[in-house]
Design an enzyme around this catalytic site. Structure first.
Site, PDB file in Angstrom:
ATOM      1  N   ASN A 173      29.859  31.076  32.126  1.00  0.00           N
ATOM      2  CA  ASN A 173      28.665  30.763  31.336  1.00  0.00           C
ATOM      3  C   ASN A 173      28.355  29.272  31.363  1.00  0.00           C
ATOM      4  O   ASN A 173      27.195  28.858  31.520  1.00  0.00           O
ATOM      5  CB  ASN A 173      28.862  31.229  29.891  1.00  0.00           C
ATOM      6  CG  ASN A 173      28.407  32.659  29.670  1.00  0.00           C
ATOM      7  OD1 ASN A 173      27.605  33.186  30.436  1.00  0.00           O
ATOM      8  ND2 ASN A 173      28.922  33.301  28.640  1.00  0.00           N
ATOM      9  N   GLU A 201      32.655  39.732  26.417  1.00  0.00           N
ATOM     10  CA  GLU A 201      33.068  40.035  27.781  1.00  0.00           C
ATOM     11  C   GLU A 201      34.246  40.993  27.793  1.00  0.00           C
ATOM     12  O   GLU A 201      34.968  41.098  28.773  1.00  0.00           O
ATOM     13  CB  GLU A 201      33.443  38.750  28.532  1.00  0.00           C
ATOM     14  CG  GLU A 201      34.698  38.051  28.063  1.00  0.00           C
ATOM     15  CD  GLU A 201      34.467  37.082  26.912  1.00  0.00           C
ATOM     16  OE1 GLU A 201      35.335  36.222  26.715  1.00  0.00           O
ATOM     17  OE2 GLU A 201      33.433  37.180  26.218  1.00  0.00           O
ATOM     18  N   ASP A 228      25.295  37.260  31.968  1.00  0.00           N
ATOM     19  CA  ASP A 228      24.850  38.637  31.693  1.00  0.00           C
ATOM     20  C   ASP A 228      24.894  39.488  32.958  1.00  0.00           C
ATOM     21  O   ASP A 228      25.218  40.688  32.909  1.00  0.00           O
ATOM     22  CB  ASP A 228      23.428  38.629  31.133  1.00  0.00           C
ATOM     23  CG  ASP A 228      23.362  38.140  29.698  1.00  0.00           C
ATOM     24  OD1 ASP A 228      24.427  37.994  29.071  1.00  0.00           O
ATOM     25  OD2 ASP A 228      22.242  37.898  29.202  1.00  0.00           O
ATOM     26  N   ASP A 241      39.129  42.530  30.127  1.00  0.00           N
ATOM     27  CA  ASP A 241      38.452  41.287  29.767  1.00  0.00           C
ATOM     28  C   ASP A 241      38.146  40.505  31.050  1.00  0.00           C
ATOM     29  O   ASP A 241      38.992  40.404  31.940  1.00  0.00           O
ATOM     30  CB  ASP A 241      39.335  40.448  28.847  1.00  0.00           C
ATOM     31  CG  ASP A 241      38.598  39.260  28.271  1.00  0.00           C
ATOM     32  OD1 ASP A 241      37.946  39.432  27.222  1.00  0.00           O
ATOM     33  OD2 ASP A 241      38.671  38.153  28.859  1.00  0.00           O
ATOM     34  N   HIS A 255      23.941  31.474  31.042  1.00  0.00           N
ATOM     35  CA  HIS A 255      24.088  32.785  30.413  1.00  0.00           C
ATOM     36  C   HIS A 255      23.384  33.898  31.182  1.00  0.00           C
ATOM     37  O   HIS A 255      23.770  35.064  31.073  1.00  0.00           O
ATOM     38  CB  HIS A 255      23.563  32.733  28.975  1.00  0.00           C
ATOM     39  CG  HIS A 255      24.428  31.915  28.065  1.00  0.00           C
ATOM     40  ND1 HIS A 255      25.582  32.404  27.501  1.00  0.00           N
ATOM     41  CD2 HIS A 255      24.327  30.624  27.646  1.00  0.00           C
ATOM     42  CE1 HIS A 255      26.150  31.474  26.761  1.00  0.00           C
ATOM     43  NE2 HIS A 255      25.407  30.381  26.830  1.00  0.00           N
TER      44      HIS A 255
END
Length: 331
Positions: free
Chosen positions: A213, A248, A222, A205, A218
């Site tokens: 974010n 994630e 990404d 994770d 975002h």
């Protein structure tokens, strides 16, 4: 779907499936029966992994979930069967095309022979033979048209085969990262648990991803996910399956890796990602450091897929609670 069960065996499976069906929030229709029939028959490991997890959680399937599971795990033709049918159809068409070509060659030779013979006959016989020649030419035209249709059909089948292969690949891969998606992960995990060797599971994770974010947006989020996926692709090889299983969150199924090897892989992933720097674009371009937390577990005989996953997830969150950027081995 093929069900080779005898009347006696199918009656026993019906008896086993009905209690499951009656406990769901869905009607007792054929789709529901097909799900539970496949489950109690023990012939669909991926479906059983999902249903066992639902049973353990006390969940009840509704109509939407039932239809979705049927579409994903029962109605779908497996890849080997689809390829076998496709290749078989291709061989048939190829054989037909070769036969049509041979027939065309024979017809052409026959027509040439008739032309030579016609020149040597009397007028009346020549007229009669002319009719035969006209029929032969029409037959030649028909054979040529058949050949062209077969060529077109072969080209169309090749396009369809490519499209089916592409669609199957897209259905099992995450669009953002190119890794296996959650569906492919579930299938890989179910398959590994069906083997004799005890597999290992690794979960990863991205640390403080919500902060990434919120602070950078975002688009950069990404970019971070793709960068982590690239590291996983570089380190996870062979029969092992690396997947993105959540926003994630990532996982790796290691079918034939001992726990020591799984832990070593987790440490390599952690160290490689921590040492890397991800470049942000724009006016305030800079290089950002990202870390990950990992959990590793070895399968315990008799443990369900959902329990195995949950135990590895607990090890992951122990890494989070312990300060992040570390690997924790499940008890």
């Amino acid at each position: 779907m093929k069900y080779p069960d005898s009347i006696e065996r199918s009656a026993e499976l019906l008896r086993l499936a009905l209690p499951h069906m009656s406990r769901q929030n869905t009607a007792l229709h054929p789709l529901s029966y097909a799900l539970w029939y496949e489950h109690v028959a023990g012939r669909n490991a991926a479906l059983s992994a999902v249903l066992n997890a639902a049973i353990e959680r006390g969940d009840k399937l509704d109509e939407a979930t039932t239809h979705d599971l049927y579409s994903r795990h029962v109605a779908e033709v497996d890849e080997h069967t689809a390829q076998r049918v496709s290749h078989g159809f291709q061989r048939v068409l190829t054989g037909m095309a070769e036969s049509a070509a041979q027939a065309g060659d024979q017809t052409e030779r026959f027509g040439s022979s008739l032309n030579r013979f016609s020149a040597q006959l009397s007028t009346d016989a020549g007229l009669a033979l002319g009719d035969v020649l006209d029929s032969t030419r029409r037959m030649q035209d028909a054979v040529e048209q058949l050949n062209q249709r077969l060529v077109d059909s072969q080209a169309e089948i090749e396009l369809l085969r490519d499209e089916v292969a592409r669609a199957r690949s897209e259905a099992l891969h995450d669009a953002l990262t190119g890794l296996a998606n959650r569906r492919a992960f579930d299938q890989a995990l179910a398959h590994s648990l069906a083997q004799d060797e005890a597999p290992c599971l690794l979960m990863l994770d991205i640390d403080h991803f919500k902060r990434v974010n919120d602070h950078y947006g975002h688009v950069f989020g990404d970019q971070v996910i793709r960068a982590v996926a690239q590291v996983m692709k570089a380190h996870v090889k062979g029969q092992d399956t690396a997947a993105r299983v959540g926003g994630e969150e990532f996982a790796v199924v290691l079918p034939a890796t001992p726990v020591g090897g799984a832990r070593a892989l987790a440490e390599r992933l952690r160290a490689t990602i921590a040492a890397a720097r991800i470049r942000r674009t724009g006016q305030d371009a800079s290089h950002e450091r990202v870390t990950v937390s990992l959990g590793v577990a070895s399968h315990v005989r008799g443990e369900a897929a959902s329990q195995f996953f949950a135990r590895t997830d607990q090890a992951l969150y122990a890494s989070k609670a312990g300060g992040r950027d570390r690997v924790t081995l499940a008890a």
